[in-house]
Design an enzyme around this catalytic site. Structure first.
Site, short mmCIF file in Angstrom:
data_model
loop_
_atom_site.label_atom_id
_atom_site.label_comp_id
_atom_site.label_asym_id
_atom_site.label_seq_id
_atom_site.Cartn_x
_atom_site.Cartn_y
_atom_site.Cartn_z
N GLU A 29 3.89 4.08 -0.27
CA GLU A 29 4.84 4.48 -1.30
C GLU A 29 5.76 5.56 -0.73
O GLU A 29 5.49 6.12 0.33
CB GLU A 29 4.08 5.04 -2.53
CG GLU A 29 3.24 3.99 -3.23
CD GLU A 29 2.58 4.50 -4.51
OE1 GLU A 29 1.80 3.76 -5.09
OE2 GLU A 29 2.87 5.65 -4.93
N PRO A 30 6.84 5.88 -1.46
CA PRO A 30 7.76 6.91 -0.97
C PRO A 30 7.06 8.23 -0.60
O PRO A 30 7.42 8.88 0.38
CB PRO A 30 8.73 7.11 -2.14
CG PRO A 30 8.76 5.77 -2.81
CD PRO A 30 7.36 5.23 -2.69
N GLN B 25 14.72 -0.70 32.31
CA GLN B 25 15.05 0.00 33.56
C GLN B 25 15.24 -0.98 34.72
O GLN B 25 16.16 -0.85 35.52
CB GLN B 25 13.93 1.01 33.89
CG GLN B 25 14.25 1.93 35.05
CD GLN B 25 15.31 2.97 34.72
OE1 GLN B 25 15.56 3.26 33.55
NE2 GLN B 25 15.96 3.51 35.73
N GLU C 33 1.02 0.00 9.94
CA GLU C 33 -0.44 -0.15 9.79
C GLU C 33 -1.18 1.08 10.30
O GLU C 33 -2.26 0.99 10.88
CB GLU C 33 -0.94 -1.44 10.43
CG GLU C 33 -0.48 -2.66 9.64
CD GLU C 33 -1.40 -3.85 9.73
OE1 GLU C 33 -2.62 -3.68 9.91
OE2 GLU C 33 -0.88 -4.97 9.62
N THR D 70 6.76 -5.28 4.19
CA THR D 70 7.22 -6.32 5.12
C THR D 70 7.33 -7.66 4.41
O THR D 70 6.42 -8.06 3.67
CB THR D 70 6.26 -6.43 6.31
OG1 THR D 70 6.13 -5.15 6.92
CG2 THR D 70 6.77 -7.43 7.34
N GLY E 192 18.48 -2.53 34.77
CA GLY E 192 19.59 -1.61 34.96
C GLY E 192 20.57 -1.67 33.80
O GLY E 192 20.18 -1.77 32.64
N GLY E 193 21.85 -1.63 34.11
CA GLY E 193 22.89 -1.67 33.07
C GLY E 193 22.80 -2.91 32.20
O GLY E 193 23.06 -2.85 30.99
N ALA F 230 3.57 8.44 -0.28
CA ALA F 230 2.19 8.14 0.17
C ALA F 230 2.26 7.17 1.34
O ALA F 230 2.26 5.95 1.15
CB ALA F 230 1.37 7.55 -0.98
N LEU G 121 0.83 -1.20 0.00
CA LEU G 121 0.00 0.00 0.00
C LEU G 121 0.87 1.26 0.00
O LEU G 121 0.75 2.12 -0.87
CB LEU G 121 -0.92 -0.01 1.22
CG LEU G 121 -1.86 1.19 1.42
CD1 LEU G 121 -2.86 1.28 0.28
CD2 LEU G 121 -2.59 1.09 2.76
#
Length: 385
Positions: free
Chosen positions: A133-134, A343, A370, A164, A346-347, A136, A131
């Protein structure tokens, strides 16, 4: 009567629960172990496709009359949710097979359904949906791809973007302009095959997340296809595209739900093991509040998503609103929950040695494709129940 155990109004049926057990077991044993490598190598999750195909779970929505499982909308949601819980990229196999093929199911001729649903059900080919486009994206009616009638054929020219599973799928539902004067009412839908002369693909996009699902441009260069590959009547393609999204936005809600659940499950296990100040961090109230909020939000998203799936199956009048609401809410929740999961680790959460950073990256796209969540809010506002 209070305490009645057979009051099933707000829970899935026994069959749905059994399906969840089946797909969860398959996902954890045959899809999850490859999720990190699929993301790291940005490669298509072939192991997931093979496992889903072997279990007949790659396109469960295809009706039984074409050799499919004939699963209802909620069953399809459960399959996508459970696969996304371990690997978001892999969940796009059943999700996009539905997105790409639903226009044919909704509007195609009986001959077209037999021709394309049968191999899809067998696992002989995947479906994609063309559906955008560049120029649209949200304004899909502004597309420029053209289809010109030439005797018993149509000749298609144009570029489709953000497709996809492009290059992997064998079949493509393509929206193209057949009458430029009529804007959305001058758009028609067609089935294009990967092997049609003039079909080619761009390089895979380098993305933040869902790296295992290739996203590529589809180029149509004088692609000549038989006129009977039109889906429905000429000029009805845009209406079919929008009707399709009413149903399939719920599959994106399911994907978001699965990602969020996977992040919560992992974080919950981690905080019970991780010790600071001489005790598990799960014992600290601040951590408990975070987990409680994450679980509460997921429960709310699941209720809305399942409600929307039921509306999709029945074809309720408020489906457009519910589909947009489920997609918007579940994807926003997925972003919140995965961020909180990072979170809580942590690290460690910030490293690729743990899966929650991947889940956070994967969650982001559910707010975008979508229809962006800004567009979903417009759709909801125009269709308030």
């Amino acid at each position: 009567m209070a305490g009645s155990a057979d009051f099933d109004l707000y829970r899935p049926s026994e069959e749905h629960d059994m399906l969840r057990d089946t797909i969860r077991s398959l996902a954890e044993s045959k899809i999850g172990p490859f999720a990190a490598a699929v993301d790291e190598e940005a490669r298509f999750p072939q192991e997931a496709l093979d496992a889903l195909r072997a279990a007949d779970l790659h396109a469960v929505h295809v009706p039984e009359s074409y050799g499919g499982a004939g699963a209802d909308a909620l069953a399809t949601v459960i399959v996508i949710e459970e696969v996304a819980r371990v690997c978001a990229s892999s969940s796009l196999i059943p999700a996009v097979n539905k997105l790409g093929s639903l226009p044919v199911i909704l509007s195609g001729s009986e001959e077209l359904k037999k021709k394309y649903m049968t191999p899809l059900a067998k696992g002989d080919g995947m479906f994609s949906y063309c559906l955008s486009e560049p120029d649209a994206g949200s304004d899909a009616a502004g597309m420029k791809t053209k289809a010109v009638r030439d005797g018993d054929f149509y000749v298609l020219n144009g570029v489709k973007r953000w497709i996809t599973n492009a290059g992997v799928s064998d079949y493509y539902t393509v929206m193209a302009v057949t009458d430029p004067e009529k804007r959305s009412k001058g758009i028609s839908a067609f089935v294009v095959e990967k092997g049609d002369e003039g079909v080619s693909f761009g390089a895979p996009e380098k993305k933040l997340g869902i790296k295992g699902s290739p996203t590529r441009e589809v180029y149509l260069d004088n692609v000549r296809i038989p006129a009977d590959r039109m889906i429905g009547e000429e000029g009805t393609g845009f209406a079919t595209a929008m009707k399709t999204l009413d149903h399939t936005r719920i599959t994106i809600a399911a994907q978001a739900l699965g990602i969020a659940q996977g992040a919560l499950d992992y974080a919950k296990g981690y905080v019970q093991e991780r010790k600071q100040f001489g005790k598990p961090i799960a014992d600290f109230q601040g951590v408990q509040f975070m987990l409680a909020d994450m679980a509460m939000k997921i429960s709310a998203a699941r209720a809305l998503t399942y409600q929307a799936a039921a509306a999709s199956e029945r074809g309720d009048a408020d489906l457009t609103y519910l589909g947009a609401a489920a997609k918007c809410f579940a994807s926003d929740i997925a972003m919140e929950v995965t961020t909180d999961a990072v979170q809580l680790l942590g690290g460690y959460g910030y490293t690729r040695d743990y899966p929650v950073e991947r889940m956070m990256r994967d969650a982001k796209i559910t707010q975008i494709y979508e229809g962006t969540n800004q567009v979903q809010r417009i759709v909801m506002a125009r269709n308030l129940p």
